[in-house]
Design a protein around this motif. Structure first.
Motif, PDB file in Angstrom:
ATOM      1  N   ILE A 193      41.352  28.537  39.601  1.00 50.00           N
ATOM      2  CA  ILE A 193      42.263  27.389  39.640  1.00 50.00           C
ATOM      3  C   ILE A 193      43.474  27.583  38.733  1.00 50.00           C
ATOM      4  O   ILE A 193      44.563  27.083  39.018  1.00 50.00           O
ATOM      5  CB  ILE A 193      41.481  26.110  39.286  1.00 50.00           C
ATOM      6  CG1 ILE A 193      40.459  25.804  40.393  1.00 50.00           C
ATOM      7  CG2 ILE A 193      42.401  24.925  39.076  1.00 50.00           C
ATOM      8  CD1 ILE A 193      39.506  24.676  40.080  1.00 50.00           C
ATOM      9  N   CYS A 194      43.312  28.352  37.650  1.00 51.45           N
ATOM     10  CA  CYS A 194      44.428  28.595  36.735  1.00 51.45           C
ATOM     11  C   CYS A 194      45.121  29.932  36.998  1.00 51.45           C
ATOM     12  O   CYS A 194      46.113  30.252  36.324  1.00 51.45           O
ATOM     13  CB  CYS A 194      43.937  28.539  35.291  1.00 51.45           C
ATOM     14  SG  CYS A 194      43.374  26.902  34.768  1.00 51.45           S
ATOM     15  N   GLY A 195      44.620  30.729  37.931  1.00 49.84           N
ATOM     16  CA  GLY A 195      45.294  31.956  38.307  1.00 49.84           C
ATOM     17  C   GLY A 195      45.063  33.130  37.374  1.00 49.84           C
ATOM     18  O   GLY A 195      45.946  33.971  37.183  1.00 49.84           O
ATOM     19  N   VAL A 196      43.853  33.216  36.785  1.00 51.52           N
ATOM     20  CA  VAL A 196      43.503  34.349  35.937  1.00 51.52           C
ATOM     21  C   VAL A 196      42.241  35.008  36.491  1.00 51.52           C
ATOM     22  O   VAL A 196      41.753  34.654  37.561  1.00 51.52           O
ATOM     23  CB  VAL A 196      43.316  33.923  34.462  1.00 51.52           C
ATOM     24  CG1 VAL A 196      44.596  33.317  33.922  1.00 51.52           C
ATOM     25  CG2 VAL A 196      42.158  32.953  34.282  1.00 51.52           C
ATOM     26  N   GLY A 426      21.657  34.928  40.557  1.00 55.12           N
ATOM     27  CA  GLY A 426      21.774  35.743  39.345  1.00 55.12           C
ATOM     28  C   GLY A 426      22.664  36.960  39.499  1.00 55.12           C
ATOM     29  O   GLY A 426      22.569  37.902  38.701  1.00 55.12           O
ATOM     30  N   LEU A 427      23.567  36.973  40.479  1.00 57.94           N
ATOM     31  CA  LEU A 427      24.373  38.153  40.780  1.00 57.94           C
ATOM     32  C   LEU A 427      25.632  38.202  39.922  1.00 57.94           C
ATOM     33  O   LEU A 427      26.176  37.167  39.542  1.00 57.94           O
ATOM     34  CB  LEU A 427      24.779  38.137  42.258  1.00 57.94           C
ATOM     35  CG  LEU A 427      23.644  38.079  43.280  1.00 57.94           C
ATOM     36  CD1 LEU A 427      24.218  37.962  44.692  1.00 57.94           C
ATOM     37  CD2 LEU A 427      22.751  39.301  43.160  1.00 57.94           C
ATOM     38  N   PRO A 428      26.146  39.402  39.650  1.00 60.87           N
ATOM     39  CA  PRO A 428      27.446  39.495  38.988  1.00 60.87           C
ATOM     40  C   PRO A 428      28.545  39.058  39.941  1.00 60.87           C
ATOM     41  O   PRO A 428      28.492  39.327  41.145  1.00 60.87           O
ATOM     42  CB  PRO A 428      27.567  40.983  38.651  1.00 60.87           C
ATOM     43  CG  PRO A 428      26.727  41.674  39.679  1.00 60.87           C
ATOM     44  CD  PRO A 428      25.582  40.732  39.958  1.00 60.87           C
ATOM     45  N   SER A 429      29.557  38.375  39.408  1.00 59.02           N
ATOM     46  CA  SER A 429      30.608  37.824  40.258  1.00 59.02           C
ATOM     47  C   SER A 429      31.904  37.731  39.466  1.00 59.02           C
ATOM     48  O   SER A 429      31.914  37.230  38.344  1.00 59.02           O
ATOM     49  CB  SER A 429      30.200  36.435  40.759  1.00 59.02           C
ATOM     50  OG  SER A 429      31.203  35.862  41.569  1.00 59.02           O
ATOM     51  N   VAL A 430      32.992  38.202  40.062  1.00 50.48           N
ATOM     52  CA  VAL A 430      34.304  38.132  39.433  1.00 50.48           C
ATOM     53  C   VAL A 430      35.254  37.367  40.339  1.00 50.48           C
ATOM     54  O   VAL A 430      35.249  37.566  41.552  1.00 50.48           O
ATOM     55  CB  VAL A 430      34.863  39.543  39.122  1.00 50.48           C
ATOM     56  CG1 VAL A 430      35.014  40.389  40.361  1.00 50.48           C
ATOM     57  CG2 VAL A 430      36.188  39.452  38.368  1.00 50.48           C
ATOM     58  N   SER A 431      36.035  36.459  39.758  1.00 52.33           N
ATOM     59  CA  SER A 431      37.052  35.731  40.516  1.00 52.33           C
ATOM     60  C   SER A 431      38.418  36.312  40.198  1.00 52.33           C
ATOM     61  O   SER A 431      38.741  36.585  39.030  1.00 52.33           O
ATOM     62  CB  SER A 431      37.034  34.238  40.182  1.00 52.33           C
ATOM     63  OG  SER A 431      38.004  33.543  40.960  1.00 52.33           O
ATOM     64  N   VAL A 432      39.219  36.495  41.255  1.00 52.94           N
ATOM     65  CA  VAL A 432      40.505  37.172  41.156  1.00 52.94           C
ATOM     66  C   VAL A 432      41.568  36.298  41.830  1.00 52.94           C
ATOM     67  O   VAL A 432      41.332  35.797  42.933  1.00 52.94           O
ATOM     68  CB  VAL A 432      40.447  38.541  41.872  1.00 52.94           C
ATOM     69  CG1 VAL A 432      41.747  39.309  41.677  1.00 52.94           C
ATOM     70  CG2 VAL A 432      39.263  39.353  41.382  1.00 52.94           C
ATOM     71  N   PRO A 433      42.736  36.104  41.221  1.00 57.43           N
ATOM     72  CA  PRO A 433      43.783  35.310  41.877  1.00 57.43           C
ATOM     73  C   PRO A 433      44.348  36.037  43.098  1.00 57.43           C
ATOM     74  O   PRO A 433      44.551  37.254  43.077  1.00 57.43           O
ATOM     75  CB  PRO A 433      44.845  35.141  40.789  1.00 57.43           C
ATOM     76  CG  PRO A 433      44.587  36.226  39.808  1.00 57.43           C
ATOM     77  CD  PRO A 433      43.131  36.527  39.862  1.00 57.43           C
ATOM     78  N   ASP A 467      47.684  46.509  43.763  1.00 61.76           N
ATOM     79  CA  ASP A 467      48.591  46.338  44.898  1.00 61.76           C
ATOM     80  C   ASP A 467      49.128  44.919  45.040  1.00 61.76           C
ATOM     81  O   ASP A 467      49.811  44.610  46.014  1.00 61.76           O
ATOM     82  CB  ASP A 467      47.882  46.730  46.200  1.00 61.76           C
ATOM     83  CG  ASP A 467      47.584  48.216  46.272  1.00 61.76           C
ATOM     84  OD1 ASP A 467      48.274  48.987  45.570  1.00 61.76           O
ATOM     85  OD2 ASP A 467      46.659  48.611  47.014  1.00 61.76           O
ATOM     86  N   THR A 468      48.822  44.042  44.086  1.00 65.21           N
ATOM     87  CA  THR A 468      49.291  42.654  44.135  1.00 65.21           C
ATOM     88  C   THR A 468      49.753  42.249  42.740  1.00 65.21           C
ATOM     89  O   THR A 468      49.431  42.901  41.744  1.00 65.21           O
ATOM     90  CB  THR A 468      48.173  41.696  44.600  1.00 65.21           C
ATOM     91  OG1 THR A 468      47.059  41.793  43.683  1.00 65.21           O
ATOM     92  CG2 THR A 468      47.697  42.050  46.006  1.00 65.21           C
ATOM     93  N   ASP A 469      50.484  41.161  42.672  1.00 62.55           N
ATOM     94  CA  ASP A 469      50.966  40.697  41.368  1.00 62.55           C
ATOM     95  C   ASP A 469      50.618  39.248  41.071  1.00 62.55           C
ATOM     96  O   ASP A 469      51.176  38.643  40.159  1.00 62.55           O
ATOM     97  CB  ASP A 469      52.484  40.889  41.261  1.00 62.55           C
ATOM     98  CG  ASP A 469      53.279  39.922  42.140  1.00 62.55           C
ATOM     99  OD1 ASP A 469      52.666  39.255  43.013  1.00 62.55           O
ATOM    100  OD2 ASP A 469      54.504  39.841  41.968  1.00 62.55           O
ATOM    101  N   TRP A 470      49.671  38.680  41.830  1.00 67.22           N
ATOM    102  CA  TRP A 470      49.296  37.282  41.582  1.00 67.22           C
ATOM    103  C   TRP A 470      48.846  37.093  40.136  1.00 67.22           C
ATOM    104  O   TRP A 470      49.148  36.060  39.507  1.00 67.22           O
ATOM    105  CB  TRP A 470      48.195  36.854  42.534  1.00 67.22           C
ATOM    106  CG  TRP A 470      48.493  37.046  43.983  1.00 67.22           C
ATOM    107  CD1 TRP A 470      47.864  37.880  44.862  1.00 67.22           C
ATOM    108  CD2 TRP A 470      49.509  36.376  44.754  1.00 67.22           C
ATOM    109  NE1 TRP A 470      48.429  37.790  46.115  1.00 67.22           N
ATOM    110  CE2 TRP A 470      49.436  36.860  46.073  1.00 67.22           C
ATOM    111  CE3 TRP A 470      50.468  35.406  44.451  1.00 67.22           C
ATOM    112  CZ2 TRP A 470      50.273  36.422  47.092  1.00 67.22           C
ATOM    113  CZ3 TRP A 470      51.313  34.981  45.442  1.00 67.22           C
ATOM    114  CH2 TRP A 470      51.222  35.476  46.768  1.00 67.22           C
TER     115      TRP A 470
END
Length: 477
Positions: A193-196, A426-433, A467-470
């Motif tokens: 939600i904050c773009g990080v 219990g899985l590893p999870s990463v959120s990406v903008p 390849d992105t700049d978000w």
């Protein structure tokens, strides 16, 4: 104490890895980084409300000591000289730790969390405690006791919770990185939600000693930062076995940052055909599809997958977190129920009516469900990806259930509908903008791997960010 060096607020625009490497090379000082962060909080946080408390003097004194060490040729670790601030639920001996609550507004623990000790051992500085949902128990970022945290991209909108201050402070360029916690999405939601960028590891990957608990079976400690590489550097420091926490996994910890080579050729990324895209907002869906196209162009293969037993995962996950949370708060609920916000009091009180047999069943069937996921999902793909939120980010008003806003309960609950199941598994999870909606608020996607595949999900995230700049865009707050 010597006067801090004059700084430019532009210094806060560099990433955590860049900041640490600049200090190591002598291109800047820890005092300069710390003074820049302090100035950023003081000059801009009145609008965002990301900070609960700051220990300015101690931070600058620590920074001066670290600069003397560097001049003497001693670098303590990969975070040497970098100021951080953390969700205000990490114990530090003699320091405030409000847990975002009225009940603990004056609490000062007698010992320090393992993860804070490890970060300090790696050379970081703790600048202060960041705003959060009360006792880490809401997904929106509301807090009646310390004031709601505001999204730096658009102040009327949610930050996501419960690590609201962590997401907002990193996004607003107040600080280089922050610890959050994730029991139902509380790292990944504010990251999206904050773009990080934010990662929760495999259940038990990081010690929870000295961290305010919410749910014994679903709590995770992890970082929010600008980039996947930043998160990898922090996670390499804090992960691993801990004699103070017998639940912390003994699985060896790799150097996650060394795995980030951008090569995803032949890697199979699963896209679920069930649950995670039900009624997805078209703008969110389009941003997700564009993200998959970026990874596909890098050589990844996009494959459909079906996540088994999702009805059970959703039901059991809710039972586990509610029962365990109610247990932790049982004494305060008996003695001080009026000190909780209305929505939290109601959530805890209602949890006491859940039969014990349901709770035991939810725990007992977790292993079998995870085994089915390992076979059916990770037999067909290496990681799977989904939107972090299915819907566009709501405003603070739209999700203010204590104020009785019409439709607020539905919007409030919908925020974490895609993140909560990952905690039960219990899985590893990463959120990406991965974009912005028509309101100018960020959109994110999350990447999940098999247990202890943190390196793989970070590898995919970092490849996407090449390849992105978000992740590099900055709000105008």
């Amino acid at each position: 104490m010597n006067a801090p060096l004059k700084t430019s607020t532009a210094l806060t625009d560099v990433t955590l890895v860049e900041a640490a490497d600049m200090v190591a090379r002598g291109e800047t000082t820890s005092v300069a980084l710390t003074a820049a962060a302090i100035e950023a909080f003081k000059s801009k946080d009145a609008k965002v409300n990301a900070l609960i408390w700051m220990d300015e003097q101690n931070a600058l004194e620590t920074a001066e000591a670290l600069d003397r060490m560097r001049k003497a040729g001693r670098i303590t670790g990969p975070l040497h000289g970098v100021p951080l601030a953390h969700k205000d639920m990490y114990y530090q001996a003699g320091k405030p730790c409000t847990c975002g609550s009225a009940i603990r507004k004056d609490f000062r623990p007698a010992y320090t969390a393992t993860v804070i000790d490890r970060l300090h051992g790696a050379g970081s500085i703790t600048l202060g405690g960041l705003n959060m949902a009360e006792f880490a128990q809401n997904p929106s970022g509301h807090n009646r006791h310390f004031g709601h945290c505001h999204n730096p991209w658009s102040l009327d909108y949610c930050t996501g919770g419960s690590s609201s201050g962590s997401g907002a402070a990193v996004a607003a360029r107040f600080i280089y990185g922050a610890l959050g916690s994730d029991t139902g999405g509380s790292i990944r939601l504010p990251a999206s939600i904050c773009g990080v960028t934010g990662i929760k590891g495999t259940q038990t990957r990081v010690s929870r000693y000295g961290v305010m608990p919410l749910s014994f079976s679903a709590d995770n400690v992890g970082p929010l930062a600008r980039t996947a590489r930043d998160c990898a550097r922090i996670l390499s420091v804090i992960a691993g076995a801990d004699p103070m926490d017998p639940t912390a996994a003994t699985e060896p910890v790799p150097d996650y940052e060394s795995l980030l080579d951008g090569d995803v050729r032949g890697l199979r990324i699963g896209v679920p055909t069930n649950y995670f895209f039900d009624n997805v907002d078209p703008e969110v869906g389009a941003a997700f599809e564009a993200a998959m196209a970026v990874l596909q162009a890098r050589g990844a293969e996009i494959v459909p997958v079906t996540i088994p037993h999702m009805d059970a995962v959703v039901a059991y996950g809710s039972i586990v977190s509610r029962c365990e949370g109610a247990t932790i708060h049982a004494q305060w609920m008996r003695e001080r129920p009026d000190d909780y916000a209305v929505h939290l009091n109601a959530r805890l009180y209602g949890s006491y009516s859940i039969p014990a047999v349901y709770y035991v069943e939810a725990l007992a069937r977790r292993g079998a469900i995870l085994k089915a996921v390992a076979s059916d999902v990770f037999g067909a793909c290496d990681v799977f990806a989904t939107p972090t939120l299915r819907y566009k980010v709501p405003t603070l008003l739209e999700t203010d259930i204590d104020a009785g806003t019409e439709g607020a309960i539905e919007k409030f609950n919908a925020i974490s509908i895609n993140t909560r199941p990952i905690n039960y598994l219990g899985l590893p999870s990463v959120s990406v903008p991965c974009g912005f909606d028509s309101n100018g608020v960020p959109i994110g996607f999350q990447i999940q791997g098999r247990p202890f595949a943190e390196g793989r999900v970070l590898k995919v995230a970092e490849a996407y960010q090449r390849d992105t700049d978000w992740h590099a865009r900055k709000p105008a707050v």
